[in-house]
Design an enzyme around this catalytic site. Structure first.
Site, PDB file in Angstrom:
ATOM      1  CD  GLN A  78      -3.035   0.797   0.321  1.00  0.00           C
ATOM      2  OE1 GLN A  78      -3.441  -0.319   0.090  1.00  0.00           O
ATOM      3  NE2 GLN A  78      -3.520   1.856  -0.260  1.00  0.00           N
ATOM      4  CG  PHE A  79       1.868   3.531  -3.692  1.00  0.00           C
ATOM      5  CD1 PHE A  79       1.828   4.892  -3.955  1.00  0.00           C
ATOM      6  CD2 PHE A  79       1.027   2.682  -4.392  1.00  0.00           C
ATOM      7  CE1 PHE A  79       0.961   5.396  -4.910  1.00  0.00           C
ATOM      8  CE2 PHE A  79       0.164   3.176  -5.346  1.00  0.00           C
ATOM      9  CZ  PHE A  79       0.117   4.536  -5.607  1.00  0.00           C
ATOM     10  CB  THR A  80      -2.034   5.284  -0.995  1.00  0.00           C
ATOM     11  OG1 THR A  80      -2.675   4.209  -0.312  1.00  0.00           O
ATOM     12  CG2 THR A  80      -2.141   5.105  -2.505  1.00  0.00           C
TER      13      THR A  80
END
Length: 149
Positions: A78-80
């Site tokens: 989950q890069f966000t």
């Protein structure tokens, strides 16, 4: 490294209309990696995750860990989690690690959790995923490896 951990009765991740990961009971983990993360960050998060006492014992107290209850992990990259929303209306993701670095540490994290005799199911790194689950409690926690230092 940041992890959003949600206690789940059940969970699955779907990619291109196919279930690619599924658990019955345990944690849904959204894992974000930043530029200066190392294997030590992955070790910290993995150890904290498998030993967190957030499952009820016979007295309905949160006193049992994932390992104690035989739970599993559905791990989603989950890069966000490293999205910066301070300026403007569109987040920037400059603090998120480059995909090759992030994927390596994500895979390392999953391996470390599995080495603790916890079943790990995953999504597909970098893919558009639909994550479906029942948050039990609800119990949602954030672990940030930078807070350990």
């Amino acid at each position: 490294m940041k992890a959003v951990i949600q206690r789940a009765k059940n969970a699955q991740v779907v990619v291109e209309d196919k279930i690619v990961g599924e658990i019955d009971h345990g944690f849904v983990v959204l894992l974000g990696v930043t530029h200066d993360d190392t294997i030590d960050d992955a070790k910290y998060i993995a150890n904290k995750l498998v030993n967190l006492r957030v499952f009820e014992d016979e007295n309905d107290k949160m006193n049992l860990s994932l390992k104690d209850v035989g739970g599993s992990v559905l791990s989603i990259s989950q890069f966000t989690l490293y999205g910066d929303t301070k300026k403007g209306r569109r987040p920037n993701f400059l603090q998120a690690a480059k995909p090759d670095v992030a994927n390596e540490l994500y895979e390392t994290f999953n391996q470390l959790v599995a080495e603790e005799n916890v079943t790990v199911e995953t999504g597909v790194f970098g893919a558009m995923m639909d994550v479906q689950f029942t948050n039990e409690g609800p119990v949602t926690l954030i672990i940030d490896s930078k807070e350990s230092k």
